[in-house]
Design a protein around this motif. Sequence first.
Motif, PDB file in Angstrom:
ATOM      1  N   GLU A  48       0.854  -1.184   0.000  1.00 51.56           N
ATOM      2  CA  GLU A  48       0.000   0.000   0.000  1.00 51.56           C
ATOM      3  C   GLU A  48       0.896   1.242   0.000  1.00 51.56           C
ATOM      4  OE1 GLU A  48      -3.491   0.284   0.379  1.00 51.56           O
ATOM      5  OE2 GLU A  48      -3.710  -1.875   0.118  1.00 51.56           O
ATOM      6  N   LYS A  49       0.490   2.252  -0.741  1.00 56.21           N
ATOM      7  CA  LYS A  49       1.225   3.510  -0.732  1.00 56.21           C
ATOM      8  C   LYS A  49       0.796   4.324   0.492  1.00 56.21           C
ATOM      9  CE  LYS A  49       2.374   7.489  -3.503  1.00 56.21           C
ATOM     10  NZ  LYS A  49       2.101   8.283  -4.689  1.00 56.21           N
ATOM     11  N   ILE A  50       1.780   4.789   1.249  1.00 60.12           N
ATOM     12  CA  ILE A  50       1.489   5.568   2.455  1.00 60.12           C
ATOM     13  C   ILE A  50       1.264   7.025   2.074  1.00 60.12           C
ATOM     14  CG2 ILE A  50       2.447   6.416   4.626  1.00 60.12           C
ATOM     15  CD1 ILE A  50       3.962   3.792   4.858  1.00 60.12           C
ATOM     16  N   ASP A  51       0.185   7.603   2.599  1.00 58.50           N
ATOM     17  CA  ASP A  51      -0.089   9.029   2.423  1.00 58.50           C
ATOM     18  C   ASP A  51       0.756   9.779   3.451  1.00 58.50           C
ATOM     19  OD1 ASP A  51      -1.191  11.647   2.845  1.00 58.50           O
ATOM     20  OD2 ASP A  51      -2.977  11.011   1.746  1.00 58.50           O
ATOM     21  N   PHE A  52       1.804  10.451   2.984  1.00 59.86           N
ATOM     22  CA  PHE A  52       2.769  11.127   3.842  1.00 59.86           C
ATOM     23  C   PHE A  52       2.074  12.150   4.737  1.00 59.86           C
ATOM     24  CE2 PHE A  52       6.627  13.923   4.359  1.00 59.86           C
ATOM     25  CZ  PHE A  52       7.418  12.975   4.983  1.00 59.86           C
ATOM     26  N   HIS A  53       1.152  12.910   4.160  1.00 61.88           N
ATOM     27  CA  HIS A  53       0.437  13.949   4.897  1.00 61.88           C
ATOM     28  C   HIS A  53      -0.388  13.334   6.031  1.00 61.88           C
ATOM     29  CE1 HIS A  53      -2.528  17.187   5.566  1.00 61.88           C
ATOM     30  NE2 HIS A  53      -1.534  17.977   5.237  1.00 61.88           N
ATOM     31  N   GLU A  54      -1.113  12.270   5.738  1.00 60.80           N
ATOM     32  CA  GLU A  54      -1.925  11.610   6.760  1.00 60.80           C
ATOM     33  C   GLU A  54      -1.049  10.987   7.844  1.00 60.80           C
ATOM     34  OE1 GLU A  54      -5.251  11.523   7.387  1.00 60.80           O
ATOM     35  OE2 GLU A  54      -5.260  13.085   5.851  1.00 60.80           O
ATOM     36  N   PHE A  55       0.101  10.437   7.452  1.00 61.93           N
ATOM     37  CA  PHE A  55       1.024   9.847   8.418  1.00 61.93           C
ATOM     38  C   PHE A  55       1.533  10.912   9.384  1.00 61.93           C
ATOM     39  CE2 PHE A  55       5.353   8.351   9.581  1.00 61.93           C
ATOM     40  CZ  PHE A  55       4.971   7.231  10.308  1.00 61.93           C
ATOM     41  N   ILE A  56       1.900  12.055   8.857  1.00 60.97           N
ATOM     42  CA  ILE A  56       2.389  13.146   9.703  1.00 60.97           C
ATOM     43  C   ILE A  56       1.287  13.629  10.638  1.00 60.97           C
ATOM     44  CG2 ILE A  56       3.098  15.582   9.639  1.00 60.97           C
ATOM     45  CD1 ILE A  56       4.920  14.849   7.308  1.00 60.97           C
ATOM     46  N   LYS A  57       0.080  13.768  10.133  1.00 57.75           N
ATOM     47  CA  LYS A  57      -1.042  14.189  10.981  1.00 57.75           C
ATOM     48  C   LYS A  57      -1.275  13.165  12.098  1.00 57.75           C
ATOM     49  CE  LYS A  57      -5.813  15.753  10.969  1.00 57.75           C
ATOM     50  NZ  LYS A  57      -6.041  15.172  12.263  1.00 57.75           N
ATOM     51  N   SER A  58      -1.133  11.889  11.796  1.00 59.34           N
ATOM     52  CA  SER A  58      -1.304  10.845  12.811  1.00 59.34           C
ATOM     53  C   SER A  58      -0.249  10.948  13.907  1.00 59.34           C
ATOM     54  CB  SER A  58      -1.236   9.459  12.163  1.00 59.34           C
ATOM     55  OG  SER A  58      -2.333   9.271  11.321  1.00 59.34           O
ATOM     56  N   ILE A  59       0.971  11.307  13.543  1.00 55.45           N
ATOM     57  CA  ILE A  59       2.025  11.509  14.544  1.00 55.45           C
ATOM     58  C   ILE A  59       1.628  12.641  15.493  1.00 55.45           C
ATOM     59  CG2 ILE A  59       4.399  12.312  14.881  1.00 55.45           C
ATOM     60  CD1 ILE A  59       5.116  10.782  12.304  1.00 55.45           C
ATOM     61  N   ALA A  60       1.115  13.735  14.925  1.00 54.26           N
ATOM     62  CA  ALA A  60       0.673  14.863  15.747  1.00 54.26           C
ATOM     63  C   ALA A  60      -0.466  14.445  16.667  1.00 54.26           C
ATOM     64  CB  ALA A  60       0.247  16.023  14.856  1.00 54.26           C
ATOM     65  N   ASP A  61      -1.417  13.677  16.146  1.00 53.42           N
ATOM     66  CA  ASP A  61      -2.533  13.202  16.966  1.00 53.42           C
ATOM     67  C   ASP A  61      -2.039  12.326  18.113  1.00 53.42           C
ATOM     68  OD1 ASP A  61      -4.275  14.531  15.280  1.00 53.42           O
ATOM     69  OD2 ASP A  61      -4.869  12.737  14.175  1.00 53.42           O
ATOM     70  N   MET A  62      -1.038  11.511  17.842  1.00 54.02           N
ATOM     71  CA  MET A  62      -0.473  10.632  18.862  1.00 54.02           C
ATOM     72  C   MET A  62       0.115  11.459  20.013  1.00 54.02           C
ATOM     73  SD  MET A  62       2.729   8.029  18.461  1.00 54.02           S
ATOM     74  CE  MET A  62       3.834   9.417  18.170  1.00 54.02           C
ATOM     75  N   LEU A  63       0.788  12.538  19.685  1.00 54.12           N
ATOM     76  CA  LEU A  63       1.374  13.402  20.712  1.00 54.12           C
ATOM     77  C   LEU A  63       0.303  14.005  21.607  1.00 54.12           C
ATOM     78  CD1 LEU A  63       3.973  15.423  18.644  1.00 54.12           C
ATOM     79  CD2 LEU A  63       4.469  13.815  20.473  1.00 54.12           C
TER      80      LEU A  63
END
Length: 196
Positions: free
Chosen positions: A4-19
């Motif tokens: 699967e191709k990772i959506d870079f923008h969504e991945f970064i947003k998920s990191i922020a949500d995790m914090l």
Amino acid sequence: MKKEKIDFHEFIKSIADMLEIRDFYIRGHSTRVAEYAKVCSEEIGLKKSEVEFVQMAAYLHDIGKVGIPDNILIKAEKLTEEEYLIIKQHSYMGYKILKNINGFDRFAVIVKHHHERWDGNGYPDNLRGEEIPFISRILSVADAFDAITSNRVYRDGMNIEFGKNELLKNSWKQFDGDVVNAFIKALNIGKIMANN
């Protein structure tokens, strides 16, 4: 098995949500800062690819807070001088986290300098004026406005007018005045939808 191709923008947003899971009072902070920074960048006239970069950097601006102990990060009382020095390390910690990750390294210096001040009294390197990366200057304004207008564990958020006045009062001291002007213009014409 197909990759699967990772959506870079969504991945970064998920990191922020995790914090933000760690601290109820900053929930949504990175998302709001990212939106404010995006709209401010558009108002300044940055290209679409630059605006997207600014937005992604904003999602990551507080990533270094993963290294700050909870008893300091979510403390309800005023921080001691020693605790404040520990909090101030988050921008450098963010830099250290990002600088060696392929694809994220381009955000490292921006994150490192988002608490520098135009007058040179910021941290971690006491950069001044145009020594501060331009995108860090955008994040600084967006971050400060959200901090002023959002509820925190130690106080209620201030109103939008108060936030605007604080930005103007600190223009060419804490903030790049041109960035402040673009931010306030976007706010006045309704492009930025503030927290309160």
